[in-house]
Design a protein around this motif. Structure first.
Motif, PDB file in Angstrom:
ATOM      1  N   ASN A 165      -7.013   0.292  -6.687  1.00 57.41           N
ATOM      2  CA  ASN A 165      -7.160   1.252  -5.596  1.00 57.41           C
ATOM      3  C   ASN A 165      -6.739   0.617  -4.272  1.00 57.41           C
ATOM      4  OD1 ASN A 165      -7.822   3.462  -4.063  1.00 57.41           O
ATOM      5  ND2 ASN A 165     -10.030   3.143  -4.168  1.00 57.41           N
ATOM      6  N   VAL A 166      -5.395   0.526  -4.072  1.00 55.97           N
ATOM      7  CA  VAL A 166      -4.879  -0.108  -2.857  1.00 55.97           C
ATOM      8  C   VAL A 166      -3.911   0.798  -2.092  1.00 55.97           C
ATOM      9  CG1 VAL A 166      -5.115  -2.465  -3.727  1.00 55.97           C
ATOM     10  CG2 VAL A 166      -3.015  -1.195  -4.191  1.00 55.97           C
ATOM     11  N   LEU A 167      -3.465   1.887  -2.718  1.00 53.31           N
ATOM     12  CA  LEU A 167      -2.422   2.712  -2.110  1.00 53.31           C
ATOM     13  C   LEU A 167      -2.941   3.545  -0.945  1.00 53.31           C
ATOM     14  CD1 LEU A 167      -0.471   4.073  -5.222  1.00 53.31           C
ATOM     15  CD2 LEU A 167       0.151   2.178  -3.704  1.00 53.31           C
ATOM     16  N   LYS A 168      -2.132   3.558   0.134  1.00 53.15           N
ATOM     17  CA  LYS A 168      -2.412   4.441   1.269  1.00 53.15           C
ATOM     18  C   LYS A 168      -1.367   5.550   1.368  1.00 53.15           C
ATOM     19  CE  LYS A 168      -5.059   1.119   3.940  1.00 53.15           C
ATOM     20  NZ  LYS A 168      -5.213   0.384   5.215  1.00 53.15           N
ATOM     21  N   THR A 169      -0.178   5.289   0.808  1.00 60.40           N
ATOM     22  CA  THR A 169       0.893   6.284   0.783  1.00 60.40           C
ATOM     23  C   THR A 169       1.449   6.385  -0.634  1.00 60.40           C
ATOM     24  OG1 THR A 169       1.539   5.891   3.084  1.00 60.40           O
ATOM     25  CG2 THR A 169       3.187   6.886   1.644  1.00 60.40           C
ATOM     26  N   LEU A 170       1.501   7.604  -1.165  1.00 63.76           N
ATOM     27  CA  LEU A 170       2.054   7.836  -2.497  1.00 63.76           C
ATOM     28  C   LEU A 170       3.051   8.986  -2.418  1.00 63.76           C
ATOM     29  CD1 LEU A 170       2.149   7.315  -5.544  1.00 63.76           C
ATOM     30  CD2 LEU A 170       0.157   8.812  -5.800  1.00 63.76           C
ATOM     31  N   ASP A 171       4.309   8.679  -2.724  1.00 61.65           N
ATOM     32  CA  ASP A 171       5.380   9.674  -2.693  1.00 61.65           C
ATOM     33  C   ASP A 171       5.942   9.846  -4.103  1.00 61.65           C
ATOM     34  OD1 ASP A 171       7.639  11.213  -2.376  1.00 61.65           O
ATOM     35  OD2 ASP A 171       8.475  10.064  -0.714  1.00 61.65           O
ATOM     36  N   LEU A 172       5.624  10.980  -4.720  1.00 59.97           N
ATOM     37  CA  LEU A 172       6.119  11.311  -6.055  1.00 59.97           C
ATOM     38  C   LEU A 172       6.935  12.601  -5.996  1.00 59.97           C
ATOM     39  CD1 LEU A 172       2.870  10.502  -8.060  1.00 59.97           C
ATOM     40  CD2 LEU A 172       4.977   9.180  -8.101  1.00 59.97           C
ATOM     41  N   SER A 173       7.587  12.804  -4.863  1.00 59.53           N
ATOM     42  CA  SER A 173       8.327  14.050  -4.646  1.00 59.53           C
ATOM     43  C   SER A 173       9.601  14.123  -5.490  1.00 59.53           C
ATOM     44  CB  SER A 173       8.696  14.178  -3.158  1.00 59.53           C
ATOM     45  OG  SER A 173       9.510  13.088  -2.755  1.00 59.53           O
ATOM     46  N   GLY A 213      -7.503  10.921  -8.701  1.00 63.85           N
ATOM     47  CA  GLY A 213      -8.735  10.948  -7.921  1.00 63.85           C
ATOM     48  C   GLY A 213      -9.328   9.582  -7.651  1.00 63.85           C
ATOM     49  N   LYS A 214      -8.846   8.561  -8.379  1.00 66.02           N
ATOM     50  CA  LYS A 214      -9.355   7.202  -8.185  1.00 66.02           C
ATOM     51  C   LYS A 214      -8.713   6.510  -6.979  1.00 66.02           C
ATOM     52  CE  LYS A 214     -10.162   6.562 -13.147  1.00 66.02           C
ATOM     53  NZ  LYS A 214      -9.730   5.821 -14.365  1.00 66.02           N
ATOM     54  N   LEU A 215      -7.599   7.074  -6.505  1.00 64.66           N
ATOM     55  CA  LEU A 215      -6.873   6.451  -5.386  1.00 64.66           C
ATOM     56  C   LEU A 215      -7.471   6.925  -4.057  1.00 64.66           C
ATOM     57  CD1 LEU A 215      -3.245   6.820  -6.806  1.00 64.66           C
ATOM     58  CD2 LEU A 215      -4.769   4.834  -6.965  1.00 64.66           C
ATOM     59  N   THR A 216      -8.712   6.543  -3.835  1.00 62.15           N
ATOM     60  CA  THR A 216      -9.499   7.116  -2.735  1.00 62.15           C
ATOM     61  C   THR A 216      -9.117   6.599  -1.353  1.00 62.15           C
ATOM     62  OG1 THR A 216     -11.190   5.441  -3.158  1.00 62.15           O
ATOM     63  CG2 THR A 216     -11.495   7.604  -4.192  1.00 62.15           C
ATOM     64  N   LEU A 217      -8.183   5.635  -1.288  1.00 60.20           N
ATOM     65  CA  LEU A 217      -7.739   5.138   0.023  1.00 60.20           C
ATOM     66  C   LEU A 217      -6.511   5.884   0.534  1.00 60.20           C
ATOM     67  CD1 LEU A 217      -8.122   1.274  -0.484  1.00 60.20           C
ATOM     68  CD2 LEU A 217      -9.761   2.874   0.503  1.00 60.20           C
ATOM     69  N   LEU A 218      -5.963   6.789  -0.285  1.00 58.46           N
ATOM     70  CA  LEU A 218      -4.746   7.505   0.094  1.00 58.46           C
ATOM     71  C   LEU A 218      -4.907   8.271   1.406  1.00 58.46           C
ATOM     72  CD1 LEU A 218      -3.174   9.124  -3.122  1.00 58.46           C
ATOM     73  CD2 LEU A 218      -2.237   7.286  -1.716  1.00 58.46           C
ATOM     74  N   LYS A 219      -3.906   8.096   2.271  1.00 59.11           N
ATOM     75  CA  LYS A 219      -3.853   8.869   3.513  1.00 59.11           C
ATOM     76  C   LYS A 219      -2.680   9.846   3.515  1.00 59.11           C
ATOM     77  CE  LYS A 219      -6.136   5.644   6.649  1.00 59.11           C
ATOM     78  NZ  LYS A 219      -6.033   4.948   7.958  1.00 59.11           N
ATOM     79  N   LYS A 260      -9.968  10.444   2.363  1.00 63.96           N
ATOM     80  CA  LYS A 260      -9.307   9.852   3.543  1.00 63.96           C
ATOM     81  C   LYS A 260      -7.945  10.474   3.806  1.00 63.96           C
ATOM     82  CE  LYS A 260     -11.649   5.431   3.206  1.00 63.96           C
ATOM     83  NZ  LYS A 260     -11.879   4.467   4.256  1.00 63.96           N
ATOM     84  N   LEU A 261      -7.552  11.431   2.962  1.00 60.44           N
ATOM     85  CA  LEU A 261      -6.219  12.028   3.044  1.00 60.44           C
ATOM     86  C   LEU A 261      -5.986  12.695   4.396  1.00 60.44           C
ATOM     87  CD1 LEU A 261      -3.975  12.109   0.899  1.00 60.44           C
ATOM     88  CD2 LEU A 261      -4.714  14.419   0.323  1.00 60.44           C
ATOM     89  N   GLU A 262      -4.823  12.377   5.007  1.00 56.85           N
ATOM     90  CA  GLU A 262      -4.458  12.957   6.298  1.00 56.85           C
ATOM     91  C   GLU A 262      -3.251  13.881   6.194  1.00 56.85           C
ATOM     92  OE1 GLU A 262      -3.913   9.791   9.107  1.00 56.85           O
ATOM     93  OE2 GLU A 262      -5.971   9.053   8.891  1.00 56.85           O
ATOM     94  N   VAL A 263      -2.327  13.567   5.285  1.00 53.63           N
ATOM     95  CA  VAL A 263      -1.112  14.365   5.114  1.00 53.63           C
ATOM     96  C   VAL A 263      -0.966  14.745   3.643  1.00 53.63           C
ATOM     97  CG1 VAL A 263       1.398  14.410   5.324  1.00 53.63           C
ATOM     98  CG2 VAL A 263       0.027  13.222   7.052  1.00 53.63           C
ATOM     99  N   LEU A 264      -0.850  16.044   3.384  1.00 59.52           N
ATOM    100  CA  LEU A 264      -0.684  16.548   2.022  1.00 59.52           C
ATOM    101  C   LEU A 264       0.550  17.444   1.985  1.00 59.52           C
ATOM    102  CD1 LEU A 264      -1.683  16.880  -0.886  1.00 59.52           C
ATOM    103  CD2 LEU A 264      -3.187  18.714  -0.084  1.00 59.52           C
ATOM    104  N   GLY A 302       0.806  -1.219   0.000  1.00 60.03           N
ATOM    105  CA  GLY A 302       0.000   0.000   0.000  1.00 60.03           C
ATOM    106  C   GLY A 302       0.835   1.264   0.000  1.00 60.03           C
ATOM    107  N   ILE A 303       2.166   1.080  -0.159  1.00 56.82           N
ATOM    108  CA  ILE A 303       3.099   2.219  -0.137  1.00 56.82           C
ATOM    109  C   ILE A 303       3.866   2.269  -1.450  1.00 56.82           C
ATOM    110  CG2 ILE A 303       5.105   3.240   1.004  1.00 56.82           C
ATOM    111  CD1 ILE A 303       4.223   1.704   3.555  1.00 56.82           C
ATOM    112  N   LEU A 304       3.797   3.399  -2.146  1.00 55.08           N
ATOM    113  CA  LEU A 304       4.524   3.557  -3.405  1.00 55.08           C
ATOM    114  C   LEU A 304       5.365   4.824  -3.349  1.00 55.08           C
ATOM    115  CD1 LEU A 304       5.158   2.693  -6.305  1.00 55.08           C
ATOM    116  CD2 LEU A 304       3.132   3.960  -7.058  1.00 55.08           C
TER     117      LEU A 304
END
Length: 238
Positions: A38-46, A58-64, A85-89, A17-19
């Motif tokens: 739609n399984v990702l909870k963390t996405l880092d594209l920095s 917008g389809k990755l609705t489980l992202l936190k 569900k996003l907690e950290v942006l 769930g982490i990419l």
């Protein structure tokens, strides 16, 4: 990181769930993400070179946790508002000039970092988000803090290094605000009204580098009341 490595990352992320695909000089989002489950909870594209956020995000609705810092984004796709569900942006070090109103839908946000962008207006759509605890707007081009700031629920608001010359005294209404950073702006001492100094819950007010000296600040009506709160917090810490 070549296509083969990205593919491996994507396969592993389906289990964890982490990419994380950062520091790759990518100019476009990996095409594989467009049809990704739609399984990702963390996405880092920095630390890439993205100029836009695709609708498919917008389809990755489980992202936190979403990290898009260090890119070349001039605007943020309104589909971010679908990530409820996003907690950290994290969006620091981009070229953002405005934010979509749909961010108001992200009611679980706890931390938003927009430092070092090109924002000229205070992002009012973040006011009213009851989970939001820390908001960093430092190093932007904001010129005023509007009355709607009173609707913020944050404990810390960082507005250092902007161009702020007007501070709405409604900031005194912030229910949880303890730390307010306003260093290196264009404020006069009179911006800190008795209402802000006496009636708010602010106990850490950082104001160096504005258009007044320390004596002008300490002479303000209400400064002694503010210092009582400041000292009380320090006593609890030690």
């Amino acid at each position: 990181m070549g296509n083969k490595q990205i593919k491996q990352h994507l396969e592993t992320a389906q289990k964890t769930g982490i990419l994380k695909i950062s520091l790759q000089r990518l100019q476009e989002f990996p095409p594989q993400l467009k049809a990704y489950p739609n399984v990702l909870k963390t996405l880092d594209l920095s630390e890439n070179r993205f100029e836009r956020v695709p609708d498919e995000l917008g389809k990755l609705t489980l992202l936190k946790h979403l990290n898009l810092s260090g890119n070349r984004l001039a605007e943020l796709n309104e589909v971010v508002g679908e990530l409820v569900k996003l907690e950290v942006l994290l969006l620091m070090d981009n070229l953002l000039t405005k934010l979509p109103k749909t961010l108001a839908n992200c009611t679980h946000l706890k931390t938003v970092n927009l430092s070092n962008n090109q924002l000229k207006e205070f992002p009012g759509m973040l006011c009213g988000l009851k989970q939001l605890d820390v908001l960093d707007l430092s190093r932007n081009r904001i010129t005023e803090v509007p009355a709607e700031v009173g609707g913020l629920y944050v404990t810390e608001l960082n507005l250092n290094q902007n161009q702020i010359s007007s501070l709405a005294e409604d900031v005194a209404e912030c229910r949880k605000l303890k730390t307010l950073r306003l260093e290196e702006n264009c404020l006069q001492a009179t911006a800190f009204t008795p209402r802000i100094l006496k009636d708010s819950k602010i106990c850490n007010l950082a104001v160096d580098g504005n258009l007044f000296n320390s004596k002008q600040f300490t002479d303000l009506d209400g400064y002694d009341v503010y210092m009582e709160r400041y000292t009380a917090v320090r006593k609890k810490m030690f």
